[in-house]
Write a protein that holds these residues in place. Structure first.
Motif: not given
Length: 329
Positions: A169-174, A322-327
């Motif tokens: 949902s944050l935009g990660h694909e890899r 806070e350890s996850t965000a958009p790539p």
């Protein structure tokens, strides 16, 4: 230690009369019971519960086998188990297996020899074909494949899928996965949940690092992942120890989390909330697992359970930090 024979001598009755008085037998003179109890209390008599268990084949004791006392998850569940069993008048006998099948087999045999009435087991691996367990068993946290035991587990695959879906949902694909030993059911299920959420093409084999649930492996696995071309932009560590190792390695490599790499974990621990950055995690429902495990075993002991074994999956929840965000761009 005072014995029944000594109490009988002082009161002037037979040993069998003392035994009946102490066990509240209905057919005994009230005055004799009063005298026996008074002497027993004054002399500090304590019943031999082991001998009583052997005679009655009822120990009022439940065996609990866990892999590790230092692991927060097992310790938390075991604390809940003890509280629930004590409320129902049961003691608890604890054994630590270290994930060693031989130690597990030895502990199971010893507990049955000590006449425990039931067993809670975090299994190490698949059981031996000729294994015999003569008391009710509830497997907790993991499943071994034993056919005639109840089991209570976290919905491991659903929890992993929740973590992956958050990263997507944050935009990660890899997205890569650092996992434990696949011989354990919960390690396999966490990887399976990630594969389901990403699809077979979304989680290539070289993005899965599975060996053991240790900080050392977490660090080594992250180093290997960051050497890949292209490297992942997000990593799912399937335990707290793996996340700890991954964070140490990210710090050594000078990686900005979450600016350069997002990190999420399976299983919430106390330090996730105070490290920098705080770690996004899927939280085990530890209290619920312990409560339900105790209820299932107690129901089995009291004859209130269906003939077929129960298979219970308990849902957890995501804790976003806070350890996850958009790539990175």
């Amino acid at each position: 230690m005072v014995t029944l024979k000594e109490i009988a001598r002082e009161v002037g009755v037979a040993v069998s009369t003392v035994s009946r008085a102490l066990n509240d037998h209905p057919h005994i003179d009230p005055e004799t019971r009063r005298r026996v109890l008074a002497v027993a209390e004054r002399r500090g008599y304590r019943p031999n519960t082991v001998a009583r268990a052997l005679r009655r084949r009822q120990s009022r004791t439940i065996g609990v086998l866990i892999p590790d006392l230092l692991n927060h998850f097992y310790a938390a569940c075991t604390t809940v188990l003890q509280e629930q069993f004590e409320r129902q008048g049961y003691g608890m006998s604890l054994a630590v297996t270290g994930n060693d099948p031989r130690r597990e087999q030895t502990a199971l045999a010893q507990m049955q020899g000590a006449q425990v009435e039931g067993i809670v087991l975090v299994p190490s691996a698949r059981p031996k074909a000729r294994e015999t367990i003569d008391v009710p068993v509830v497997e907790m946290m993991r499943a071994s494949g034993r056919s005639q035991v109840d089991s209570v587990q976290c919905a491991e695959d659903d929890g992993s899928a929740d973590v992956i879906n958050h990263l997507r949902s944050l935009g990660h694909e890899r997205i890569a996965v650092i996992a434990g030993d696949p011989k354990f059911s919960n390690a396999r299920e966490r990887v399976a949940g990630a594969r389901t959420a990403l699809g077979e093409d979304g989680l290539p084999d070289h993005y899965v690092m599975a060996r053991e649930h240790t900080p050392t492996w977490g660090a080594e696995a992250l180093r290997r992942l960051m050497e890949l071309q292209p490297a992942p932009t997000a990593v799912f560590a399937s335990s707290g120890d793996l996340a700890l190792g991954a964070l140490h390695e990210a710090n050594r490599l000078g990686l900005d989390i979450p600016g350069q790499l997002s990190l999420a974990a399976f299983g919430n621990t106390d330090w996730f909330d105070i490290c920098r950055p705080p770690v996004t995690a899927f939280a085990h429902p530890l209290h619920e697992i312990g409560m339900i495990t105790a209820q299932v075993l107690l129901s089995r002991l009291h004859g209130d359970s269906p003939a077929e074994p129960s298979r219970i999956r308990v849902e957890g929840r995501m804790i976003l930090r806070e350890s996850t965000a958009p790539p990175p761009n």
